[in-house]
Motif scaffolding. Structure first.
Motif, PDB file in Angstrom:
ATOM      1  N   SER A 215      49.284  31.846  58.535  1.00 20.17           N
ATOM      2  CA  SER A 215      49.526  32.699  59.701  1.00 20.17           C
ATOM      3  C   SER A 215      49.687  31.926  61.004  1.00 20.17           C
ATOM      4  CB  SER A 215      48.362  33.688  59.866  1.00 20.17           C
ATOM      5  OG  SER A 215      48.178  34.434  58.686  1.00 20.17           O
ATOM      6  N   GLY A 216      49.477  30.599  60.962  1.00 22.78           N
ATOM      7  CA  GLY A 216      49.579  29.812  62.200  1.00 22.78           C
ATOM      8  C   GLY A 216      50.471  28.601  62.073  1.00 22.78           C
ATOM      9  N   ALA A 217      50.182  27.734  61.083  1.00 22.85           N
ATOM     10  CA  ALA A 217      50.939  26.487  60.965  1.00 22.85           C
ATOM     11  C   ALA A 217      52.374  26.735  60.519  1.00 22.85           C
ATOM     12  CB  ALA A 217      50.227  25.542  59.996  1.00 22.85           C
ATOM     13  N   LEU A 218      52.551  27.463  59.416  1.00 17.90           N
ATOM     14  CA  LEU A 218      53.907  27.688  58.898  1.00 17.90           C
ATOM     15  C   LEU A 218      54.773  28.523  59.845  1.00 17.90           C
ATOM     16  CD1 LEU A 218      53.259  28.200  55.064  1.00 17.90           C
ATOM     17  CD2 LEU A 218      53.776  26.103  56.321  1.00 17.90           C
ATOM     18  N   PRO A 219      54.248  29.552  60.519  1.00 20.53           N
ATOM     19  CA  PRO A 219      55.086  30.300  61.481  1.00 20.53           C
ATOM     20  C   PRO A 219      55.580  29.450  62.644  1.00 20.53           C
ATOM     21  CG  PRO A 219      53.147  31.576  60.906  1.00 20.53           C
ATOM     22  CD  PRO A 219      52.950  30.217  60.317  1.00 20.53           C
ATOM     23  N   ALA A 220      54.947  28.286  62.903  1.00 22.72           N
ATOM     24  CA  ALA A 220      55.412  27.417  63.995  1.00 22.72           C
ATOM     25  C   ALA A 220      56.851  26.971  63.776  1.00 22.72           C
ATOM     26  CB  ALA A 220      54.502  26.204  64.119  1.00 22.72           C
ATOM     27  N   LEU A 221      57.305  26.998  62.516  1.00 20.78           N
ATOM     28  CA  LEU A 221      58.688  26.613  62.217  1.00 20.78           C
ATOM     29  C   LEU A 221      59.690  27.616  62.772  1.00 20.78           C
ATOM     30  CD1 LEU A 221      58.093  25.481  58.531  1.00 20.78           C
ATOM     31  CD2 LEU A 221      58.558  23.991  60.488  1.00 20.78           C
TER      32      LEU A 221
END
Length: 388
Positions: free
Chosen positions: A103-109
């Protein structure tokens, strides 16, 4: 300098890297909080965390779509691995690590991949994989709806922030572009006005001065001096017609060749010779050789020449005194005559000879002009220009 399209892309890529690495570190930190319980899990997932960290670093420089896909895949695999131990003793830390990662690291893409159909489709595929992995990894620990809600909030929030930033930057760039065009138009108008003023001064100092002499039948001026002055004016007008840009050389004389620095003692001689030809007797006192920057020297000598021309035309006497002095910072010239004088309060401020050819010229190079006169008491003009 405003951001170009490439500059905007670099900005979003670096922001994506910063946000991604921050959440990635938070996820790993959550997992490492319970090292004894999660030691085996840490050993298995460390390579995947390392691959994601390398991917975010490279994406921050290149916006690589291949590395974007790699990070999404590695993140989904890591979330699944974390779910294997979801019911173990370290359940709290593993669930937290899964949620932060999905919910935080991957959505940064999202931040750097919303500008193309292929990028958006890659994100959508990766998001679907990550969502499925999140539901699986938290199954039996969190209600599926809670996992989906957490996942949706993270991805939606970063997508919304990215679109808001994109619109805001576009509007700011549009405003900057409008300001730039307005500044360019103002600068053009200022340059045009400066050229107009220079042209007016040039005409006043050369052709109009000669025409005035002709209108008075050249009274007080030798025929050969008047002929030489008219010839010089005709040469200047021919050069202007051919597109030349005149540079002042001395009072009443212009050249198309600019100089970097001039010798005042040498150039002053041309002013003396001119007024000798015109029949004005000038007594020169003070400093002989002085060095001034070209633009300051031009303003100084042209203003000095205009003061002497005013004496010759309007004072009613045939002689004047010029005293030139200097100190560490300033060169001064004092022009004095014992003529009819005038009332300072009744001088027309629009008179070109005074307002433009003297006061404005000196002011433009950082100097100042002082004028002293009274009816029947003569006139004194003090010109001051800086040395630097």
């Amino acid at each position: 300098m405003p951001l170009s399209a490439n500059g905007q892309r670099r900005f979003f890529a670096r922001t994506s890297r910063l946000v991604g690495l921050s959440f990635l570190g938070a996820s790993f930190f959550a997992l490492a909080l319970d090292v004894p319980a999660n030691l085996d899990l840490l050993t298995v997932t460390v390579p995947f965390y390392g691959a994601m960290a390398a991917g975010f670093t490279i994406i921050g420089r290149t916006r690589s779509l291949a590395w974007t896909a790699t990070v999404l895949l590695a993140g989904s695999v890591t979330i699944v691995l974390l779910g294997i131990d979801a019911l173990g003793p370290g359940v709290g830390s593993t669930v937290s690590a899964s949620l932060i990662l999905g919910s935080g690291a991957l959505p940064a893409l999202v931040i750097c991949n919303l500008d193309g159909a292929l990028r958006i489709s890659t994100l959508a595929t990766g998001a679907a994989l990550a969502l499925g992995a999140t539901i699986v990894s938290t199954w039996g620990v969190l209600p599926p709806l809670q996992s989906v809600l957490s996942f949706a909030v993270g991805w939606s929030l970063l997508a919304g922030v990215t679109m808001w930033l994109s619109v805001t930057i576009s509007r700011a760039l549009a405003r900057i572009a409008r300001l730039g065009r307005a500044h360019l138009a103002e600068r053009h108008a200022t340059e045009t006005e400066a050229q107009r003023r220079q042209g007016a001064r040039l005409m006043h100092d050369t052709v109009l001065a000669t025409l005035t002499l002709l209108a008075h039948s050249g009274v007080g001026v030798r025929r050969d001096a008047l002929r030489a002055q008219a010839s010089e004016d005709a040469r200047l007008l021919r050069q202007l017609r051919l597109g030349g840009t005149p540079m002042p050389r001395s009072s009443g004389a212009y050249t198309l060749e600019a100089t970097e620095t001039s010798d005042l003692g040498h150039t002053l001689e041309s002013v003396k010779q001119r007024f000798d030809r015109m029949g004005l007797t000038v007594s020169w006192h003070g400093a002989g050789r002085l060095l001034l920057p070209s633009d300051v020297l031009d303003a100084f000598l042209l203003s000095l020449g205009e003061c002497l021309e005013n004496v010759r035309r309007h004072s009613g006497v045939g002689d004047a005194e010029v005293t030139i002095t200097q100190d560490d910072t300033t060169v001064r010239a004092m022009v004095t005559d014992a003529g009819v004088g005038f009332d300072l309060e009744h001088v027309d401020a629009a008179r070109l000879g005074l307002a433009e050819s003297v006061v404005a010229r000196i002011k433009e190079v950082g100097g100042r002009t002082r004028l002293f006169s009274a009816p029947g008491s003569g006139t004194t003009v003090v010109l001051e220009v800086p040395k630097l």
